[in-house]
Design an enzyme around this catalytic site. Structure first.
Site, PDB file in Angstrom:
ATOM      1  N   TYR A  20       0.851  -1.190   0.000  1.00 57.80           N
ATOM      2  CA  TYR A  20       0.000   0.000   0.000  1.00 57.80           C
ATOM      3  C   TYR A  20       0.883   1.235   0.000  1.00 57.80           C
ATOM      4  O   TYR A  20       1.557   1.529   0.980  1.00 57.80           O
ATOM      5  CB  TYR A  20      -0.934   0.019   1.210  1.00 57.80           C
ATOM      6  CG  TYR A  20      -1.873  -1.156   1.309  1.00 57.80           C
ATOM      7  CD1 TYR A  20      -2.230  -1.907   0.196  1.00 57.80           C
ATOM      8  CD2 TYR A  20      -2.422  -1.530   2.545  1.00 57.80           C
ATOM      9  CE1 TYR A  20      -3.097  -2.990   0.303  1.00 57.80           C
ATOM     10  CE2 TYR A  20      -3.294  -2.605   2.653  1.00 57.80           C
ATOM     11  CZ  TYR A  20      -3.618  -3.332   1.532  1.00 57.80           C
ATOM     12  OH  TYR A  20      -4.472  -4.408   1.649  1.00 57.80           O
TER      13      TYR A  20
ATOM     14  N   GLY B 288     -17.536   1.224  -0.068  1.00 57.43           N
ATOM     15  CA  GLY B 288     -18.197   2.508   0.184  1.00 57.43           C
ATOM     16  C   GLY B 288     -19.645   2.558  -0.234  1.00 57.43           C
ATOM     17  O   GLY B 288     -20.393   3.431   0.228  1.00 57.43           O
TER      18      GLY B 288
ATOM     19  N   LEU C 272     -22.213   0.664   0.525  1.00 54.68           N
ATOM     20  CA  LEU C 272     -23.191   0.387   1.573  1.00 54.68           C
ATOM     21  C   LEU C 272     -23.288   1.512   2.607  1.00 54.68           C
ATOM     22  O   LEU C 272     -24.146   1.461   3.486  1.00 54.68           O
ATOM     23  CB  LEU C 272     -22.858  -0.936   2.269  1.00 54.68           C
ATOM     24  CG  LEU C 272     -22.856  -2.168   1.351  1.00 54.68           C
ATOM     25  CD1 LEU C 272     -22.489  -3.415   2.141  1.00 54.68           C
ATOM     26  CD2 LEU C 272     -24.216  -2.348   0.670  1.00 54.68           C
TER      27      LEU C 272
END
Length: 332
Positions: free
Chosen positions: A58, A223, A225
């Site tokens: 990341y 994102g 929900l």
């Protein structure tokens, strides 16, 4: 916050974790701010979150450096999960499971995280050129050396054939059965949400039967929900949702009944309860060994997610959620 125990190593964590990836990788890169992300990590810890999930890819590397800044002050409060096995190039990602690389990657992660030990070290992806037993054996050596407390396998990217009846995680289960013969698996990380419940078929039962913890990745459906994304609102060019078949304007509009159902359930529990909290509470109800790790870039979102552990869904809520229409993608 409620506590949960992960795997044979009896790892103690809060019921909801924090996925740190969005702070420096993939989603809305123009909105990523180091100082704000650091405040978000501290806010999550203050709210009772203990599990911080990151990976060396990341950034690459910047996410671990960010988590390390927080750990420097609050290591005793945090349970650190990071991953190895993927290398990031300019336009590609490749797997590397060579034992020599695993050892170097672990030492580098320890330096970036500013810690002497990693609580959970996960294999991000198996290298097709290296027997997974060899990679796992090298990771097990790290436990013996005191650099790692427990091992996990990340199955977020698992895909199955589109043929009817195929199991998305069939290959993952075969890998798990192989590496379990080398050293105990303490946790599996895989996608699980109202929006993507495939893991409920075989992968989650496999973990439950063996006392293996389950880290539910993307429990908020990237994102969707949360109910905060607008159909047709668009995404930044480097955001993976810009190319995801469920995030076209047409499919986002078609899937609004899923969010509407979560809103109805939330409304029954109070004005301050959000669809995101209902989605997380549903994930928590899938088993005492399940820990959702929603991503968050802002303090308010991290705190909101942590409070989902306090929400108790009743039978009527679960029945309504079970009756929601299946999510659609552009291939439907």
């Amino acid at each position: 916050m409620e506590r949960r125990t992960i795997g044979a190593a009896a790892l103690d964590v809060g019921a909801v974790g924090l996925g740190c990836m969005p702070m420096s990788w993939a989603y809305d890169t123009s909105q990523q701010r180091g100082d704000r992300s650091l405040r978000t990590v501290h806010a999550a810890l203050d709210a009772g979150v203990t599990l911080l999930d990151t990976a060396d890819m990341y950034g690459p590397f910047t996410n671990e450096l960010l988590v390390g800044r927080a750990l420097k002050e609050r290591r005793a409060e945090a349970f650190v999960s990071t991953k190895c096995g993927l290398l990031v190039g300019d336009q590609h990602v490749v797997a590397n499971g060579r034992p020599s690389y695993v050892r170097r990657a672990c030492d580098a992660s320890l330096r970036r995280l500013q810690t002497d030990v990693i609580d959970l070290y996960q294999l991000h992806r198996a290298d097709p050129e290296v027997p997974v037993e060899d990679t796992w054996g090298a990771m097990a050596d790290l436990v013996s050396a005191g650099k790692v407390r427990a091992l996990g396998l990340c199955a977020v990217g698992a895909r199955a054939s589109r043929r009817g009846g195929s199991d998305r995680y069939e290959g993952t289960i075969r890998q798990l059965e192989r590496i379990q013969q080398v050293f105990p698996v303490s946790a599996v990380e895989a996608e699980l949400s109202v929006w993507s419940p495939e893991a409920l078929r075989r992968l989650l039962p496999w973990c439950e039967a063996r006392g293996v913890g389950f880290l539910a990745a993307m429990p908020l459906g990237n994102g969707f929900l949360t109910g905060t994304l607008t159909p047709g609102g668009g995404f930044e060019p480097d955001d993976p949702r810009a190319r995801h078949p469920r995030f076209t304007a047409e499919m986002m509009a078609a899937n609004q009944p899923v969010v509407a159902g979560l809103r109805r359930v939330a409304a029954r529990h109070g004005e301050e309860v959000t669809p995101a909290q209902v989605a997380l509470a549903w994930t928590l109800r899938q088993g005492p060994h399940v820990v959702p790790i929603p991503g968050a870039k802002r303090e308010a979102w991290a705190v909101e997610n942590a409070r989902a552990a306090e929400l108790r869904l009743v039978a009527a809520d679960l029945t309504e959620i079970a009756g929601l229409p299946a999510p659609r993608g552009s291939w439907d």
